[in-house]
Design a protein around this motif. Structure first.
Motif, short mmCIF file in Angstrom:
data_model
loop_
_atom_site.label_atom_id
_atom_site.label_comp_id
_atom_site.label_asym_id
_atom_site.label_seq_id
_atom_site.Cartn_x
_atom_site.Cartn_y
_atom_site.Cartn_z
N PRO A 116 0.83 -1.19 0.00
CA PRO A 116 0.00 0.00 0.00
C PRO A 116 0.87 1.25 0.00
O PRO A 116 1.93 1.28 0.59
CB PRO A 116 -0.79 -0.13 1.31
N PHE B 255 -4.12 -2.40 3.15
CA PHE B 255 -4.49 -3.20 1.98
C PHE B 255 -5.98 -3.05 1.69
O PHE B 255 -6.38 -3.03 0.52
CB PHE B 255 -4.15 -4.67 2.23
N ILE B 256 -6.80 -2.95 2.72
CA ILE B 256 -8.23 -2.80 2.53
C ILE B 256 -8.53 -1.46 1.85
O ILE B 256 -9.35 -1.38 0.92
CB ILE B 256 -8.98 -2.90 3.87
N GLU B 257 -7.85 -0.40 2.27
CA GLU B 257 -8.04 0.90 1.65
C GLU B 257 -7.58 0.89 0.20
O GLU B 257 -8.23 1.47 -0.68
CB GLU B 257 -7.29 1.97 2.45
N GLU B 258 -6.46 0.23 -0.05
CA GLU B 258 -5.97 0.12 -1.43
C GLU B 258 -6.96 -0.64 -2.30
O GLU B 258 -7.21 -0.27 -3.45
CB GLU B 258 -4.61 -0.59 -1.44
N ALA B 259 -7.52 -1.71 -1.75
CA ALA B 259 -8.50 -2.50 -2.50
C ALA B 259 -9.74 -1.68 -2.81
O ALA B 259 -10.29 -1.76 -3.92
CB ALA B 259 -8.87 -3.76 -1.72
N ARG B 260 -10.19 -0.89 -1.85
CA ARG B 260 -11.36 -0.04 -2.06
C ARG B 260 -11.08 1.02 -3.11
O ARG B 260 -11.90 1.28 -3.99
CB ARG B 260 -11.80 0.62 -0.74
N SER C 65 -8.92 0.83 -5.54
CA SER C 65 -8.85 0.15 -6.84
C SER C 65 -10.24 -0.15 -7.37
O SER C 65 -10.50 -0.02 -8.58
CB SER C 65 -8.05 -1.15 -6.71
N GLN C 66 -11.15 -0.57 -6.47
CA GLN C 66 -12.52 -0.85 -6.89
C GLN C 66 -13.19 0.40 -7.43
O GLN C 66 -13.86 0.37 -8.47
CB GLN C 66 -13.32 -1.40 -5.71
N GLU D 253 -11.77 1.32 -10.82
CA GLU D 253 -12.28 0.39 -11.83
C GLU D 253 -13.71 0.74 -12.22
O GLU D 253 -14.06 0.71 -13.41
CB GLU D 253 -12.23 -1.04 -11.29
#
Length: 202
Positions: free
Chosen positions: A2, A8-13, A15-16, A19
């Motif tokens: 990150p 990692f959760i913030e990075e995933a959010r 990215s979502q 997208e």
């Protein structure tokens, strides 16, 4: 890992959200790509987008950065694998157009942003302006390498780089009108054209 201390959760959010922004821009156009529409696509509230990006302009900047990163990740290994500046120039065109073929939706999203977004007001540079200048400078470095090795003739590197980028940047608009455009043939013509334009005469 990150970035900027994000989890990692913030990075995933993030990215979502990016997208979903790409998807809305590519399929519905810039005019309909509101924060509310993007949030709906992501199944979240607009407040979540604001938390991660601050506002629509910052989100668009993140979209541009992500598309540029995708293109760079595809192109750079192929360009750097070449041992000559002539080979690098060929790989530059071929990998650019391969990106357009393989990542059509991000490309269309980028076209929407470049076409319709002009920053905070009409006089301010849009979110693609900095990336475009970086692209010009990268081509200048490639051209200067070719001149230093004796492969390329003497010319104004910035003018030639602008011509090269102009050729590449004209392709997405053509693809919108002609989705079946033969990108392999076009890349081949670009290679021939600019190889002749840059090479040192015997």
């Amino acid at each position: 890992m990150p970035s900027e201390g994000r989890t990692f959760i913030e990075e995933a959010r993030r990215s979502q959200i990016i997208e979903c922004a790409v998807d809305v821009l590519a399929t519905e156009g810039y005019a309909r790509a509101s924060m509310a529409r993007i949030a709906q696509r992501a199944g979240i509230s607009t407040g979540v987008i604001s938390y991660h990006f601050g506002g629509k302009q910052q989100l668009l900047e993140a979209v541009v950065s992500e598309v540029a990163k995708t293109a760079t990740d595809l192109m750079m290994p192929r360009i750097l694998a070449q041992t000559t500046a002539t080979g690098m120039l060929r790989a530059y065109f071929e990998s650019n157009l391969d990106f357009m073929r393989l990542h059509r939706k991000p490309l269309l999203a980028l076209v929407e942003v470049v076409t319709y977004n002009r920053g905070e007001d009409d006089r301010a540079p849009g979110p693609y302006a900095e990336q475009h200048e970086t692209s010009i400078n990268d081509v200048i470095k490639l051209l200067d390498r070719g001149k230093s090795t004796g492969e390329f003739r003497d010319f104004d590197s910035r003018s030639m780089a602008i011509a090269i980028r102009g050729a590449v940047d004209a392709v997405p608009a053509r693809l919108l009108h002609d989705p079946a455009l033969d990108l392999d043939a076009l890349a081949g013509e670009f290679v021939t054209l600019f190889t002749l334009a840059t090479r040192r005469q015997p």
